[in-house]
Design an enzyme around this catalytic site. Structure first.
Site, short mmCIF file in Angstrom:
data_model
loop_
_atom_site.label_atom_id
_atom_site.label_comp_id
_atom_site.label_asym_id
_atom_site.label_seq_id
_atom_site.Cartn_x
_atom_site.Cartn_y
_atom_site.Cartn_z
N ILE A 11 -10.25 16.17 33.41
CA ILE A 11 -9.54 15.68 34.64
C ILE A 11 -8.78 14.00 33.87
O ILE A 11 -7.45 15.15 34.85
CB ILE A 11 -10.92 14.85 34.99
CG1 ILE A 11 -11.99 15.69 36.21
CG2 ILE A 11 -10.08 13.95 36.53
CD1 ILE A 11 -11.85 16.71 36.68
N ASP A 30 -7.95 8.41 25.11
CA ASP A 30 -9.59 8.63 24.44
C ASP A 30 -10.03 8.70 23.32
O ASP A 30 -9.42 9.32 21.88
CB ASP A 30 -9.52 10.05 24.84
CG ASP A 30 -10.95 10.89 25.04
OD1 ASP A 30 -11.02 11.50 26.45
OD2 ASP A 30 -11.97 10.96 24.19
N THR A 120 -16.94 9.94 38.72
CA THR A 120 -17.88 10.07 40.09
C THR A 120 -18.94 8.88 40.14
O THR A 120 -20.04 9.07 38.97
CB THR A 120 -18.27 11.30 40.54
OG1 THR A 120 -17.53 12.43 40.21
CG2 THR A 120 -19.56 11.57 41.37
N LYS A 202 -16.41 11.75 47.84
CA LYS A 202 -17.02 12.79 46.89
C LYS A 202 -18.20 13.28 46.64
O LYS A 202 -18.58 14.75 47.02
CB LYS A 202 -16.51 11.68 45.43
CG LYS A 202 -17.08 12.85 44.28
CD LYS A 202 -16.37 13.98 43.50
CE LYS A 202 -17.00 15.89 42.62
NZ LYS A 202 -15.99 15.15 41.59
N CYS A 262 -19.38 19.57 37.88
CA CYS A 262 -20.02 18.14 38.70
C CYS A 262 -21.10 18.59 39.53
O CYS A 262 -22.21 18.18 40.32
CB CYS A 262 -18.86 18.03 39.47
SG CYS A 262 -17.48 17.29 38.76
N ARG A 333 -19.11 24.70 30.93
CA ARG A 333 -20.19 23.42 31.00
C ARG A 333 -20.98 23.81 31.87
O ARG A 333 -20.98 24.25 32.99
CB ARG A 333 -19.51 21.75 31.89
CG ARG A 333 -18.53 21.71 30.03
CD ARG A 333 -17.18 20.49 31.29
NE ARG A 333 -16.39 20.62 31.77
CZ ARG A 333 -16.00 20.11 32.48
NH1 ARG A 333 -15.97 18.61 32.30
NH2 ARG A 333 -14.72 20.61 33.54
#
Length: 439
Positions: A11, A30, A120, A202, A262, A333
């Site tokens: 993302i 990162d 999230t 979400k 997700c 994933r």
């Protein structure tokens, strides 16, 4: 304006590169140096169409800088947090990465910083975790939650077109975040009452999707077991013509299962939140169960077909087309194809040949799996061809190709290709067998 994106994964890399494409300077931060080096070396560490090209272009034009130095945040005006929140023990959200990131960020947060949280999280996290950790020294900062709602395979386009939901800890912070998104990527924004409302949006989105697919899977399994020549795709297409409220019934299409980062975890966040509130959210749990059983269900359908021929499956060649969890994406994933493969292997199938042109070498190295590079070599002399995705190259495989390459009476298993009724009749007329999920 200088923006820091914390977490340059699936993302963060999309958000950072799209913002940079509008001539804003972005630090992509990162801790995973290997990930950053892969982007810099153009090794496509993340399977998202157009992403590597966009990242490389913005780096070359000096609008994007990839770094593992979190102190660069102090040079920024806006900080966007996109670190992962995986499923933890007892199906609770694991907020350890988010908390650790906030603690590392805190010394570099300045007065007036705008903090945008995209990870999230369960409702209350932005206020009680992120803001609390980042405002230890009573800094005057604006903290806002905006859910990430991008679909793998289409993320760049969706970031530029989908409305961004905004929930701030104050009205002023929400307005400021709204102006930021409008000015940086010129996208519509929807301000909701609070950060908690935005966090709930979400989870509600993904619960609806997961439950809807779970319904489709239950209907498909029932269709199979009724043995009444019912095609569930035909049922769903007809059912979806019924107008209900302001829109039509919209049952999604069954497949070989649900995957991705997700949908496999977010509904559990809601379910666990319900338990903590003294509620049993039975529909949320049912959706997860209905979807998680599909890899084994599909493997069992194939096993049942070959059981009628021979109890020894070791010499049958099985060709699996598609490893990713959805069509037109190389994202593996939590793909349901991996447990599907394990179920086949457990049943005694040994000759498994897998083809997926969209999965990157980086991802394959993580799972220690080798794929075939040629689709025709994959299906040649096959006893079973399994369509687990319908990427362009896979969907373009013709019935002639199947007939000319497969063994006589080979099984064509439709996990996500969705052959039409006319095509199914043609497949059978060519001496091949066909079955699918609810078909």
């Amino acid at each position: 304006m200088i923006i820091s994106v914390i977490g340059f994964g699936h993302i963060g890399s999309v958000i950072g590169s799209v913002i940079a494409s509008q001539n804003n300077f972005v630090y992509g931060i990162d801790k995973n140096r290997e990930l950053l080096d892969s982007f810099l070396d153009k090794k496509i560490p993340i399977s998202e169409p157009g992403l590597q090209e966009l990242v490389s272009s913005k780096i070359d034009k000096k609008y994007l800088c990839l770094t593992d130095k979190i102190e660069k945040v102090s040079e920024s005006d806006v900080v966007i947090i996109t670190v992962g929140t995986p499923l933890g023990e007892n199906n609770k959200a694991d907020l350890s990465h988010l908390s650790a990131t906030c603690e590392e960020l805190e010394p570099y947060i300045k007065e007036g910083h705008l903090i945008l949280v995209k990870s999230t999280v369960p409702p209350g996290t932005t206020r009680n975790v992120v803001h609390k950790l980042l405002s230890k020294n009573k800094k005057n900062i604006d903290v806002v939650f905006s859910p990430e709602r991008l679909a793998e395979g289409n993320a760049i386009k969706e970031l530029k077109t989908l409305p961004i939901i905004i929930g701030g800890l104050t009205d002023d912070s929400a307005e400021r975040a709204s102006e930021f998104w409008k000015n940086t990527i010129n996208v519509e924004t929807i301000i909701v009452n609070s950060a908690e409302t935005s966090e709930f949006v979400k989870l509600a989105n993904n619960a609806w999707i997961d439950l809807n697919i779970g319904l489709a899977h239950d209907l498909a399994r029932l269709s199979d077991n009724l043995d009444l020549n019912i095609d569930i795709v035909e049922v769903i297409n007809a059912a979806n013509t019924l107008k209900k409220g302001s829109s039509n019934v919209n049952i999604l299409t069954p497949s070989n299962g649900v995957g991705g980062y997700c949908l496999t975890k977010d509904p559990w966040f809601l379910y666990t939140l319900g338990l903590e509130s003294g509620l049993e959210l039975s529909t949320i749990k049912s959706g997860r169960i209905a979807n998680d059983i599909m890899p084994k269900y599909c493997a069992n359908k194939i096993t049942e077909f070959f059981n009628k021929k021979n109890s020894d499956f070791s010499n049958y060649k099985i060709s699996i087309l598609g490893l990713s969890f959805k069509t037109d994406s190389g994202d593996i994933r939590f793909t349901p194809v991996l447990p599907f493969i394990k179920h086949l292997e457990k049943s005694g199938f040994k000759k498994l040949f897998i083809f997926d042109p969209l999965v990157t070498e980086n991802d394959l190295n993580k799972i220690n799996l080798k794929l075939n590079n040629d689709i025709y070599e994959t299906i040649r002399n096959s006893d079973c061809v399994i369509f687990m995705t319908a990427h362009k190259e896979i969907a373009n495989l013709s019935i002639n190709d199947l007939q000319n390459n497969c063994n006589k009476n080979a099984l064509i298993f439709d996990g996500r290709r969705y052959f039409t009724k006319v095509e199914i009749r043609e497949i059978v007329s060519r001496g091949l067998s066909y079955t699918g999920v609810g078909r």
